[in-house]
Design a protein around this motif. Structure first.
Motif, PDB file in Angstrom:
ATOM      1  N   GLY A   1       0.779   4.255  -4.645  1.00  0.00           N
ATOM      2  CA  GLY A   1      -0.369   4.757  -5.382  1.00  0.00           C
ATOM      3  C   GLY A   1      -1.574   3.843  -5.226  1.00  0.00           C
ATOM      4  O   GLY A   1      -1.446   2.618  -5.179  1.00  0.00           O
ATOM      5  N   ARG A   2      -2.744   4.447  -5.135  1.00  0.00           N
ATOM      6  CA  ARG A   2      -4.000   3.690  -4.964  1.00  0.00           C
ATOM      7  C   ARG A   2      -4.741   3.639  -6.296  1.00  0.00           C
ATOM      8  O   ARG A   2      -5.039   4.676  -6.889  1.00  0.00           O
ATOM      9  CB  ARG A   2      -4.870   4.360  -3.892  1.00  0.00           C
ATOM     10  N   SER A   3      -5.000   2.420  -6.782  1.00  0.00           N
ATOM     11  CA  SER A   3      -5.698   2.209  -8.067  1.00  0.00           C
ATOM     12  C   SER A   3      -4.972   2.905  -9.223  1.00  0.00           C
ATOM     13  O   SER A   3      -5.598   3.459 -10.116  1.00  0.00           O
ATOM     14  CB  SER A   3      -7.149   2.709  -7.970  1.00  0.00           C
TER      15      SER A   3
ATOM     16  N   THR B   1      12.149   5.938  -5.634  1.00  0.00           N
ATOM     17  CA  THR B   1      10.871   5.667  -6.295  1.00  0.00           C
ATOM     18  C   THR B   1      11.057   4.676  -7.422  1.00  0.00           C
ATOM     19  O   THR B   1      12.061   4.704  -8.145  1.00  0.00           O
ATOM     20  CB  THR B   1      10.209   6.960  -6.817  1.00  0.00           C
ATOM     21  N   GLN B   2      10.099   3.804  -7.546  1.00  0.00           N
ATOM     22  CA  GLN B   2      10.010   2.883  -8.673  1.00  0.00           C
ATOM     23  C   GLN B   2       8.527   2.607  -8.889  1.00  0.00           C
ATOM     24  O   GLN B   2       7.753   2.545  -7.934  1.00  0.00           O
ATOM     25  CB  GLN B   2      10.772   1.582  -8.400  1.00  0.00           C
ATOM     26  N   SER B   3       8.133   2.517 -10.151  1.00  0.00           N
ATOM     27  CA  SER B   3       6.728   2.309 -10.482  1.00  0.00           C
ATOM     28  C   SER B   3       5.892   3.394  -9.796  1.00  0.00           C
ATOM     29  O   SER B   3       6.181   4.577  -9.917  1.00  0.00           O
ATOM     30  CB  SER B   3       6.288   0.897 -10.068  1.00  0.00           C
ATOM     31  N   ASP B   4       4.854   3.003  -9.026  1.00  0.00           N
ATOM     32  CA  ASP B   4       3.991   3.997  -8.379  1.00  0.00           C
ATOM     33  C   ASP B   4       4.219   4.038  -6.873  1.00  0.00           C
ATOM     34  O   ASP B   4       3.318   4.374  -6.113  1.00  0.00           O
ATOM     35  CB  ASP B   4       2.514   3.697  -8.683  1.00  0.00           C
ATOM     36  N   GLU B   5       5.427   3.698  -6.440  1.00  0.00           N
ATOM     37  CA  GLU B   5       5.708   3.707  -5.008  1.00  0.00           C
ATOM     38  C   GLU B   5       6.905   4.590  -4.694  1.00  0.00           C
ATOM     39  O   GLU B   5       7.781   4.829  -5.533  1.00  0.00           O
ATOM     40  CB  GLU B   5       5.954   2.299  -4.477  1.00  0.00           C
ATOM     41  N   ILE B   6       6.931   5.055  -3.450  1.00  0.00           N
ATOM     42  CA  ILE B   6       7.998   5.916  -2.948  1.00  0.00           C
ATOM     43  C   ILE B   6       8.420   5.392  -1.573  1.00  0.00           C
ATOM     44  O   ILE B   6       7.569   5.051  -0.750  1.00  0.00           O
ATOM     45  CB  ILE B   6       7.513   7.374  -2.797  1.00  0.00           C
ATOM     46  N   SER B   7       9.733   5.346  -1.339  1.00  0.00           N
ATOM     47  CA  SER B   7      10.253   5.010  -0.012  1.00  0.00           C
ATOM     48  C   SER B   7      11.081   6.181   0.486  1.00  0.00           C
ATOM     49  O   SER B   7      11.877   6.754  -0.272  1.00  0.00           O
ATOM     50  CB  SER B   7      11.110   3.745  -0.060  1.00  0.00           C
TER      51      SER B   7
ATOM     52  N   ALA C   1       1.610  13.542  -0.506  1.00  0.00           N
ATOM     53  CA  ALA C   1       1.892  12.849  -1.761  1.00  0.00           C
ATOM     54  C   ALA C   1       0.698  12.938  -2.704  1.00  0.00           C
ATOM     55  O   ALA C   1       0.851  13.217  -3.909  1.00  0.00           O
ATOM     56  CB  ALA C   1       2.244  11.388  -1.490  1.00  0.00           C
ATOM     57  N   SER C   2      -0.489  12.701  -2.178  1.00  0.00           N
ATOM     58  CA  SER C   2      -1.695  12.765  -3.005  1.00  0.00           C
ATOM     59  C   SER C   2      -1.910  14.165  -3.575  1.00  0.00           C
ATOM     60  O   SER C   2      -2.228  14.327  -4.759  1.00  0.00           O
ATOM     61  CB  SER C   2      -2.919  12.340  -2.183  1.00  0.00           C
TER      62      SER C   2
ATOM     63  N   GLY D   1      -4.981  11.739  -7.913  1.00  0.00           N
ATOM     64  CA  GLY D   1      -4.188  10.540  -7.686  1.00  0.00           C
ATOM     65  C   GLY D   1      -3.966  10.391  -6.194  1.00  0.00           C
ATOM     66  O   GLY D   1      -3.442  11.296  -5.551  1.00  0.00           O
ATOM     67  N   ALA D   2      -4.371   9.264  -5.631  1.00  0.00           N
ATOM     68  CA  ALA D   2      -4.323   9.084  -4.184  1.00  0.00           C
ATOM     69  C   ALA D   2      -3.253   8.065  -3.785  1.00  0.00           C
ATOM     70  O   ALA D   2      -2.989   7.106  -4.515  1.00  0.00           O
ATOM     71  CB  ALA D   2      -5.685   8.637  -3.653  1.00  0.00           C
TER      72      ALA D   2
END
Length: 267
Positions: free
Chosen positions: A42-44, A86-92, A117-118, A129-130
């Motif tokens: 996630g960005r910002s 996924t954890q927090s605002d990230e995805i693998s 994703a965005s 959300g970007a």
């Protein structure tokens, strides 16, 4: 490059050939035999989740479900993805070992996954959300295991720090004071800090401490055969969301089993 003119105009095909060189000159593809893992961040998102939408800190089930929904979308958007985390605002995302979409061009994977994703997250949230995206090209199974072990351990570390930080903020510590208080503390000291406030970190929900996995499962669904007018069981392949991922070596074994399934041609 010499371009032919037709009635004083440059032919479109010649112009097309000329300009596409600048788009594709840096094209590269992931080599066969390499495992592909994408990480989408996630960005910002700190501002988006804390200032704009004010999700509950340190963890919010609504935000969790937005991320899970985004993972499931990415696993259904045209790529053969065998595991999402996924954890927090990230995805693998781990791709099938034999994935060949877009001839394995890295720019296609990065741009499409960030865009998908965005778009999905934004539609679920009702606001913009970007995400950005990067690829890891891993030459063996062990490195794939190490990658997901790394993100799992990062989830655990982030969860412990987040619970400590927000507990201190609730005690009227400022941002700087809370950050300074936990900086340099050992894992044992952080657990003790939480325990002083009546929080046993080990008893917190596992999805907060280990992240969330999404993977394919074969299930039986009840169907109907119009020819025989009978109910039947039909095999379906569905995405399963795992909020109870194993830890440490058991997690490595879990990832190994997913990799092995992905190396089978029909999985």
């Amino acid at each position: 490059m010499n371009l032919k003119l037709q009635n004083g105009q440059m032919k479109f095909d010649d112009l097309d050939d000329k300009m596409r060189i600048y788009e594709t000159s840096q094209d590269r593809c992931v080599l066969p035999g390499m495992y592909i893992v994408a990480r989408i961040d996630g960005r910002s998102f700190t501002r988006l989740t804390k200032d704009v939408h004010k999700f509950k800190a340190p963890f919010d089930e609504k935000f969790r479900d937005l991320m899970v929904g985004t993972v499931k979308h990415l696993m259904n958007c045209g790529f053969n993805v065998v595991y999402g985390f996924t954890q927090s605002d990230e995805i693998s995302l781990l791709f099938h070992y034999s994935e060949t979409a877009f001839s394995r061009k890295t720019r296609k994977y990065v741009s499409i996954l960030a865009g998908e994703a965005s778009a999905k997250f934004s539609s679920l949230l009702g606001d913009i959300g970007a995400f950005d995206c990067r690829l890891s090209e891993l030459p063996n199974r062990q490195l794939v295991e190490d990658y997901f072990r790394w993100r799992s351990e990062d989830a655990h570390r982030n969860a412990l720090n987040a619970h400590c930080y927000w507990r201190l903020r609730q005690e009227n510590f400022s941002q700087n004071e809370a950050t300074a208080r936990i900086k340099g503390m050992s894992v044992a000291d952080k657990n003790e800090l939480l325990f002083q406030y009546g929080i046993n970190f080990n008893e917190l929900p596992n999805w907060q401490k280990r992240g969330i996995g999404v993977y394919w499962k074969n299930t039986k669904k009840e169907g109907f055969n119009p020819k025989t007018n009978e109910k039947i069981l039909v095999d379906r392949r569905e995405l399963f969301t795992d909020f109870e991922l194993p830890m440490r070596d058991e997690y490595n074994q879990f990832i190994t089993e997913i990799i092995e399934r992905s190396e089978k041609p029909n999985c």
